[in-house]
Design a protein around this motif. Structure first.
Motif, mmCIF file in Angstrom:
data_model
loop_
_atom_site.group_PDB
_atom_site.id
_atom_site.type_symbol
_atom_site.label_atom_id
_atom_site.label_comp_id
_atom_site.label_asym_id
_atom_site.label_seq_id
_atom_site.Cartn_x
_atom_site.Cartn_y
_atom_site.Cartn_z
ATOM 1 N N PRO A 120 -2.887 11.246 3.680
ATOM 2 C CA PRO A 120 -2.997 10.499 2.909
ATOM 3 C C PRO A 120 -2.832 9.043 3.950
ATOM 4 O O PRO A 120 -3.210 7.577 3.600
ATOM 5 N N TRP B 240 -7.587 7.466 5.916
ATOM 6 C CA TRP B 240 -8.116 6.468 5.584
ATOM 7 C C TRP B 240 -8.492 5.476 6.487
ATOM 8 O O TRP B 240 -9.265 4.572 6.513
ATOM 9 N N HIS B 241 -7.821 5.183 7.758
ATOM 10 C CA HIS B 241 -8.216 4.036 9.387
ATOM 11 C C HIS B 241 -8.960 5.009 9.752
ATOM 12 O O HIS B 241 -9.049 5.578 10.515
ATOM 13 N N GLU B 242 -10.445 4.103 10.138
ATOM 14 C CA GLU B 242 -11.359 4.861 10.930
ATOM 15 C C GLU B 242 -10.415 4.851 11.936
ATOM 16 O O GLU B 242 -11.164 6.453 12.821
ATOM 17 N N LYS C 156 1.994 1.896 3.701
ATOM 18 C CA LYS C 156 0.690 1.932 4.947
ATOM 19 C C LYS C 156 -0.015 0.526 5.208
ATOM 20 O O LYS C 156 -0.013 -0.409 4.070
ATOM 21 N N ILE D 229 2.131 5.300 -0.452
ATOM 22 C CA ILE D 229 2.049 6.197 -0.503
ATOM 23 C C ILE D 229 3.040 7.466 -0.757
ATOM 24 O O ILE D 229 3.682 7.335 0.041
ATOM 25 N N GLY E 92 -0.186 4.435 9.921
ATOM 26 C CA GLY E 92 -1.744 4.576 10.137
ATOM 27 C C GLY E 92 -2.952 4.544 10.535
ATOM 28 O O GLY E 92 -3.984 4.358 11.039
ATOM 29 N N LYS F 172 -8.674 8.074 12.309
ATOM 30 C CA LYS F 172 -9.567 9.694 11.760
ATOM 31 C C LYS F 172 -10.337 10.036 13.018
ATOM 32 O O LYS F 172 -10.216 11.374 13.268
ATOM 33 N N HIS G 282 0.595 -1.112 0.171
ATOM 34 C CA HIS G 282 -0.177 0.369 0.113
ATOM 35 C C HIS G 282 1.283 1.098 0.325
ATOM 36 O O HIS G 282 0.665 2.027 1.549
#
Length: 478
Positions: free
Chosen positions: A158, A162-164, A101, A89, A335, A167, A87
């Protein structure tokens, strides 16, 4: 009542508050190292994380001897998780950075093994006192430090959003990175659990089980057995005489100490310093950033020299001649945040520039590659603990400071002197007022954080501490 005098130098902004929290309890250098390291794992968001790996050099005053602990990252024994995708980025941090990530980039970290060792062998205060301030600030909340802002302004969306879970944790600083506060309630609960059961729980208790559950659910590869099997590497040390000073550092598998010695050797070639620095950089990339027999290779190279080195640095010293230099990191971060522990995951398997065999290459059970190079420096009048953050600039920054210190024995002027670094493309990146010219060059601002943050504590006639203006100029005396 006699109070041991001690000192701290750090690149972690909240370390002064952490030191103040125990100053009335008659702490020693080990106590100071533990409380400031735990605080940094909370407050230096993005720069490090609660799943960091590190290297420690220390001088035992009672035995008058130097020792080392390697608590760097170890790859899982097998890559049997469900997620083998890279993954990758791109971050605008530092111009252009590529990293990976996800939970499949997580490697087993050794920071709690280091803290456990220091606590059991040297600390004077109970663990409940040493975790009190980190727990307090995690619950109360805190504003981001400038290095964290500088990183998160590029990486928040970025790498973390992306990770709940991540976030949700960072939602307030996303609204206003300068005003928003960070609260780590679950992490505070985890550190409170550590205060009751000890640091080993991270490897063989409730904490490790929660981490492994998250790793498994998100396709990662580390298992409970990987945590249980993790061990420190102790006392793999080189001793090197450089002109008027004695250097003691780690002889492998970290490449950092060796590269400091290589840069010092290059500085003696005063008629072609830039080319010599470039050659050191190229040699490191080609010869030492590898797996397999890296340990023996580095030891052999150091022996030859003896016959003819994103991170946080904390140094502490006390009047009993105990000196600690700890450098630690968690890569760029994956992340991923473990919901029930509040711990963010490292992405050490996903650091592209330190993984020459490619993503999830043949690194099973290997110590990963590190540029860290904490050192103990001594002469007939003093002993000092020194180290620096700064990725591949760690070794060149340390060498420049040590070379200058060797001439005048003045840590303040040695740390403040202009720095430079040369990558394999031959570009000389330097601060103003270096004393030579070179056509292919780029001038930075004075005291640019690009060139690390060399931290020094020690003892001669009295205790001293020197921070680096490139990373906050943080020092503390008590």
């Amino acid at each position: 009542m006699f109070c041991v005098k001690l000192s701290l130098s750090s690149t972690s902004f909240y370390s002064k508050e952490a030191a103040d929290s125990i100053k009335d309890l008659e702490p020693n250098a080990a106590d100071l190292l533990i409380v400031t390291t735990l605080t940094s794992l909370v407050t230096d968001v993005g720069v490090v994380s609660p799943t960091s790996g590190g290297l420690l050099m220390y001088h035992n005053g009672l035995k008058n001897k130097n020792y080392s602990l390697d608590g760097y990252f170890v790859a899982p024994n097998n890559f049997t998780g469900n997620d083998h995708e890279e993954h990758r980025i791109t971050l605008t941090y530092g111009g252009h950075v590529e990293t990976c990530k996800g939970a499949n980039t997580f490697a087993i970290p050794g920071i709690y093994k280091i803290l456990d060792y220091v606590y059991k062998n040297f600390a004077s205060l109970p663990i409940s006192k040493l975790t009190e301030f980190p727990i307090y600030i995690a619950k109360k909340g805190f504003k981001l430090t400038q290095p964290s802002k500088d990183y998160l302004v590029h990486s928040l969306l970025p790498l973390f959003f992306w990770h709940e879970e991540a976030k949700n944790t960072f939602k307030y600083i996303n609204e206003d990175i300068d005003v928003g506060e960070v609260h780590f309630i679950k992490l505070a609960d985890t550190f409170e659990h550590i205060s009751n059961v000890g640091f080993e729980d991270f490897y063989s208790g409730d904490i490790s089980r929660e981490l492994v559950s998250t790793i498994k659910n998100e396709g990662g590869h580390a298992t409970l057995q990987d945590f249980i099997n993790y061990s420190l590497i102790e006392d793999k040390i080189f001793n090197f005489k450089y002109k008027n000073i004695n250097l003691s550092g780690q002889s492998g598998p970290s490449i950092g100490g060796l590269m400091v010695l290589k840069y010092l050797q290059a500085l003696e070639k005063s008629n072609s310093i830039i080319n010599a620095f470039k050659d050191v950089y190229i040699e490191r990339k080609a010869k030492f950033e590898k797996f397999g027999n890296r340990d023996d290779l580095i030891k052999s190279e150091i022996e030859k020299l003896t016959q003819s080195p994103s991170t946080i640095q904390i140094s502490t010293s006390d009047e009993n001649d105990n000196h600690f230099s700890l450098t630690f990191s968690s890569g760029y971060g994956s992340g991923v945040q473990c919901k029930n522990t509040g711990m963010f995951f490292n992405n050490s398997l996903g650091e592209i520039e330190l993984n020459p065999q490619g993503f999830l290459g043949n690194t099973f059970g290997d110590r990963l590659i590190s540029n860290m190079s904490p050192l103990i420096v001594s002469n007939e009048n003093s002993i000092s603990a020194i180290g620096s953050p700064g990725a591949d600039r760690i070794s060149s920054a340390m060498a420049l400071v040590l070379d200058k210190y060797n001439k005048d024995f003045d840590w303040r002027s040695s740390i403040d002197s202009p720095r430079f670094h040369v990558n394999k493309d031959g570009l000389l990146r330097h601060e103003p007022n270096i004393n030579f010219e070179y056509n292919n060059s780029e001038i930075t601002k004075e005291f640019d954080m690009y060139f690390g943050g060399v931290c020094v504590t020690g003892k001669s006639n009295s205790i001293y501490a020197f921070g680096d203006k490139r990373r906050g100029d943080i020092s503390w005396l008590n």
